[in-house]
Design an enzyme around this catalytic site. Structure first.
Site, PDB file in Angstrom:
ATOM      1  N   ASP A 102       0.874  -1.170   0.000  1.00  0.00           N
ATOM      2  CA  ASP A 102       0.000   0.000   0.000  1.00  0.00           C
ATOM      3  C   ASP A 102       0.913   1.223   0.000  1.00  0.00           C
ATOM      4  O   ASP A 102       1.858   1.293   0.799  1.00  0.00           O
ATOM      5  CB  ASP A 102      -0.848   0.052   1.269  1.00  0.00           C
ATOM      6  CG  ASP A 102      -1.956  -0.989   1.313  1.00  0.00           C
ATOM      7  OD1 ASP A 102      -2.135  -1.713   0.319  1.00  0.00           O
ATOM      8  OD2 ASP A 102      -2.618  -1.080   2.364  1.00  0.00           O
ATOM      9  N   HIS A 159       5.132  -7.320  -0.008  1.00  0.00           N
ATOM     10  CA  HIS A 159       4.795  -8.619  -0.571  1.00  0.00           C
ATOM     11  C   HIS A 159       5.379  -8.750  -1.979  1.00  0.00           C
ATOM     12  O   HIS A 159       5.852  -7.781  -2.568  1.00  0.00           O
ATOM     13  CB  HIS A 159       3.275  -8.795  -0.591  1.00  0.00           C
ATOM     14  CG  HIS A 159       2.661  -8.850   0.775  1.00  0.00           C
ATOM     15  ND1 HIS A 159       2.044  -9.966   1.291  1.00  0.00           N
ATOM     16  CD2 HIS A 159       2.591  -7.913   1.758  1.00  0.00           C
ATOM     17  CE1 HIS A 159       1.605  -9.721   2.513  1.00  0.00           C
ATOM     18  NE2 HIS A 159       1.930  -8.467   2.823  1.00  0.00           N
ATOM     19  N   SER A 263       8.906   3.920   4.588  1.00  0.00           N
ATOM     20  CA  SER A 263       9.996   4.049   3.639  1.00  0.00           C
ATOM     21  C   SER A 263       9.514   3.874   2.209  1.00  0.00           C
ATOM     22  O   SER A 263       8.367   4.172   1.894  1.00  0.00           O
ATOM     23  CB  SER A 263      11.122   3.075   3.962  1.00  0.00           C
ATOM     24  OG  SER A 263      12.309   3.476   3.310  1.00  0.00           O
TER      25      SER A 263
END
Length: 299
Positions: A102, A159, A263
């Site tokens: 996200d 992911h 980050s």
């Protein structure tokens, strides 16, 4: 400050002041301090930090496996919380590349003449991003890249965008500038100068790299196949190849690692292997598991 902040119509006085402050801050020392504070299990301090974070950011706790923010042992456990399995469906299809996180897309496109676009007016070097590994740079030369920024309120696990097998992992020591939009506009070569972890994979699309870029207060990054990678007891001055995890298989959408504070992720693909979705554009929000590219059919 020894480096000139670029002139640009998009750079504000606030950007310049924020960048200038970062040049003189003891960024690694501050990150080590935050690393310790964020892991405290003191009930009062933990609750105070989490409560203030929730007041400052809109966090959807209904998506989390543990929806009670005060049930976590530390702020870091809360910050890197797991989501429910149904919270982020992974787009199906062997020819589909999905967002690994996200976040907000900073830039995406083609790697041209060994350069990646950081922000309007300045680029950074693929070779420097890959810690001056000439073989790796040759692999991704003229390929495709995407850079995605994770804000503090985002889900902070990373992911896999495609299925792949771990080929190598390299820890690259470096600076710890913030990686937000203002800093990207003002600090040259930001993603190639910050501390980072380069994860390289063999995939059905050829080679692919996931580069986890550290930032101000990001004193730790971890991967599933290598564990916590940084900070080492004493920070290194040269890149370190990590032997653990070579050959580890990952399914598309499987967790690769996590940032212990916010980050950026930089994705690399080889030339003529993928085509970014036309709707992708800088500052567009992306969601883990959503389609961001398609594989290019190969004869």
């Amino acid at each position: 400050m020894t480096e000139r902040i670029p002139d640009s119509d998009n750079v504000t006085l606030g950007d310049r002041l924020f960048a200038g402050l970062q040049y003189v801050l003891p960024k690694h020392l501050l990150s080590r301090l935050i690393y310790s504070v964020m892991r405290t299990e003191s009930p009062a301090l933990r609750r105070l930090i989490i409560a203030n974070f929730l007041r400052g950011y809109d966090v959807n706790m209904t998506e989390a496996v543990q929806s009670d923010p005060f049930a976590y042992r530390s702020f870091n456990d809360f910050f890197t919380r797991a989501l429910r399995p149904d919270a982020r469906p992974i787009a199906a299809g062997d020819d589909v590349v999905v967002s690994p996180v996200d976040g907000t897309l900073s830039q995406c496109g083609a790697i041209r003449d060994g350069q990646l676009l950081q922000a309007k007016g300045h680029d950074y070097s693929l070779l420097e991003l890959l810690a001056n590994d000439t073989a790796a740079a040759a692999t991704y030369r003229n390929g495709s890249f995407a850079c995605i920024y994770l804000a503090p309120y985002n889900y902070h696990r990373i992911h896999m965008p495609v299925a792949g097998t771990a080929r190598s992992t390299v820890y690259v020591p470096g600076d710890l500038f913030s990686v937000n939009t203002a800093t990207a506009r003002t600090v040259p070569r930001l993603f190639a100068r910050n501390e980072r972890v380069i994860c390289d994979f063999d995939t059905a699309f050829g080679r692919a790299a996931m580069i986890l870029v550290g930032a101000l207060f990001v004193g730790s990054m971890a991967t599933v196949h290598c564990g916590e990678i940084n900070p080492p007891p004493r920070r290194r001055k040269a890149p370190v190849t990590i032997d653990k995890g070579i050959g580890h298989p990952f399914a598309k959408g499987e967790e690769l690692g996590r940032f212990n504070m916010g980050s950026t992720v930089v994705m690399l693909f080889q030339q003529d292997r993928i085509r970014w979705e036309p709707a992708l554009a800088p500052q567009r929000k992306v969601v883990l598991g959503a389609t961001i590219a398609q594989a290019i059919a190969r004869s």
